[in-house]
Design a protein around this motif. Structure first.
Motif: not given
Length: 77
Positions: A31-49, A51-60
């Motif tokens: 879950a923490v790795v997925s939250m970090i992924g959300i942060g990197f995705s925001i930094a790289f301005q990648s909307i699909p990622f 959503f992907l990492f947000t979905l992973l956090v919710i699922l995990i």
């Protein structure tokens, strides 16, 4: 409870570590790795990622809570 000596404190901490729930630790780390992924995705301005990492956090986290509920009902916690 007051711990008077450092030796007792260390022994109490070691006893806590022996009861670690490895499955829940894995869920937490994922879950923490997925939250970090959300942060990197925001930094790289990648909307699909984002959503992907947000979905992973919710699922995990959902799977972790379900597992904890089942183990509590089974008397394993």
């Amino acid at each position: 409870m007051v711990i008077l000596t450092m030796g007792n404190f260390i022994l109490k901490e070691v006893n806590r570590v022996k009861n670690i729930q490895w499955l829940f630790l894995i869920y937490a780390v994922l879950a923490v790795v997925s939250m970090i992924g959300i942060g990197f995705s925001i930094a790289f301005q990648s909307i699909p990622f984002i959503f992907l990492f947000t979905l992973l956090v919710i699922l995990i986290m959902g799977i972790g809570f379900q597992t904890k509920k089942k183990m509590r009902e089974a008397g394993k916690l």
